[in-house]
Motif scaffolding. Sequence first.
Motif, PDB file in Angstrom:
ATOM      1  N   SER A 159       0.847  -1.180   0.000  1.00 40.98           N
ATOM      2  CA  SER A 159       0.000   0.000   0.000  1.00 40.98           C
ATOM      3  C   SER A 159       0.880   1.227   0.000  1.00 40.98           C
ATOM      4  CB  SER A 159      -0.901   0.037   1.248  1.00 40.98           C
ATOM      5  OG  SER A 159      -1.751  -1.070   1.254  1.00 40.98           O
TER       6      SER A 159
ATOM      7  N   ALA B 125       1.617   6.791   3.458  1.00 34.79           N
ATOM      8  CA  ALA B 125       1.134   8.160   3.630  1.00 34.79           C
ATOM      9  C   ALA B 125       2.035   8.883   4.603  1.00 34.79           C
ATOM     10  CB  ALA B 125      -0.308   8.143   4.161  1.00 34.79           C
TER      11      ALA B 125
ATOM     12  N   ASP C  98      -0.925   3.963   6.390  1.00 32.61           N
ATOM     13  CA  ASP C  98      -2.185   4.245   5.714  1.00 32.61           C
ATOM     14  C   ASP C  98      -3.180   4.737   6.750  1.00 32.61           C
ATOM     15  OD1 ASP C  98      -4.063   4.475   3.731  1.00 32.61           O
ATOM     16  OD2 ASP C  98      -3.739   2.478   2.918  1.00 32.61           O
TER      17      ASP C  98
ATOM     18  N   ALA D 269      -8.560   0.553   2.739  1.00 29.07           N
ATOM     19  CA  ALA D 269      -8.531   1.682   3.674  1.00 29.07           C
ATOM     20  C   ALA D 269      -9.902   2.340   3.722  1.00 29.07           C
ATOM     21  CB  ALA D 269      -7.464   2.690   3.251  1.00 29.07           C
TER      22      ALA D 269
ATOM     23  N   THR E 199       0.791  -2.309   7.137  1.00 21.71           N
ATOM     24  CA  THR E 199       0.490  -0.895   6.958  1.00 21.71           C
ATOM     25  C   THR E 199       0.068  -0.366   8.323  1.00 21.71           C
ATOM     26  OG1 THR E 199      -0.218  -1.181   4.676  1.00 21.71           O
ATOM     27  CG2 THR E 199      -0.912   0.830   5.787  1.00 21.71           C
TER      28      THR E 199
ATOM     29  N   ASP F  64      -0.389   3.170  10.981  1.00 20.85           N
ATOM     30  CA  ASP F  64      -0.503   4.620  11.137  1.00 20.85           C
ATOM     31  C   ASP F  64      -0.600   4.925  12.626  1.00 20.85           C
ATOM     32  OD1 ASP F  64      -1.110   7.284  11.227  1.00 20.85           O
ATOM     33  OD2 ASP F  64      -2.806   7.186   9.856  1.00 20.85           O
TER      34      ASP F  64
END
Length: 419
Positions: free
Chosen positions: A9, A12, A97, A196, A343, A345
């Motif tokens: 992915s 970000a 993400d 997501a 992934t 965050d």
Amino acid sequence: MHVRYRADSPAAAPRWNAPTQVQTIIRPVVVPERAVVVASEPAPAGGHRRRARRRRRSPLWARLAVAFGVVLLVLSGGALAGAQVLIGRATQNIAQDNLLGDGSKSTAEGGASLDGAIDMLLLGVDVRESWEENNTRADTIVILHIPATHDRAFLISVPRDTLAEIPPYEKSGFGGATAKINDAFYYGAQNGGDWAGGAQLMAETLKNATGIGFDGAAIIDFGGFKNVIDELGGVRMCVAERVVSHHMVMVDGEQMYKADARRAGKRRAAEPVVYGKGCQQMNGTQALDFSRQRYGLSDGDYGRQRHQQQMIKAIVRKAASSGITANPLRVDQLIRAAGTAFTLDTGGIPVADFIFALKGVAVGDLMTLNTNGGRFNPVTVGGTEYEQLSELSERMFEAVREDRLTEFVIENPEVISRS
């Protein structure tokens, strides 16, 4: 069974002013049964199926269990720097993400901080080789609540058939619907929303239904636990009632999926896989298959939730009690067994800080809970049967929001799962 996995992915950039979000994508299989679609669903364009081989995504719980066990054991010996190194190595390749969107906890609700209670959304996704990657639903929905004292943790399973108002989601072009709550993931993932988007719409739907905002989220592949369980040498699972596997059979002494037995021309030689009552040692294949059963159980999907909770606890307990976490070489082996693609965050908060914030939670302090006291509470709308949240569940979610779940459980022990 063959499944497809996302390759990776796009990362970000860290959102330093965003609410605290510890989020991981770990894909893809949890439960094999196809969910019933209530609202209308768009068909895959042209029946296109993705062919690219995808790497396995390893489970956040596997890594956190290992890292968490290392923290507990190393801290007790005073070697703090060594624990930080191991945690860093376990999480250094994690991409980022956003899985929460409008379902995240606001600053007023205690977000962007590890000082108060921590709430995470854990999703298990059913994906199959013959489906498009985003043609899937979240059939396992768990809320992880950690009180502000950070000395215990609660896993609350939400029935996938819960009646819910799924709000509109502009990114996927979804206009909103009354449907089973597990459909929220599907509608958020369509038209470029991806997984997501599915997690974001699920988080917002749950926040609207329960009032709980989330600090983080994870999409979990329970199938990804197989290598971890085998690396641990198996786990101890207790079977409350005899159940025959709906998905696997025994062929020449080997446990295999029914579809694989048919393709191999060995269907006639197949014998049923039966899990008898009592506590027993299970390898990865057995533990995962057992935790996926719901047909033949007296409490159906509630029983499956119970078994999945039990498997999570068994993995954490085995990793923490077998001495693996005190051996850096074995820790590395377990991490490699779990895999490397994540992934995550954290909303700008270092992963190590999150793990150290939970250093007061011991294995025995992980309690599993069910909505509706683990009892069916059906309602029929438009000819479709749903589960509805009972008054007991509404009070339980209120206790989560007000960070008094410990007291609520003491007063209402019927919400405790039999796992």
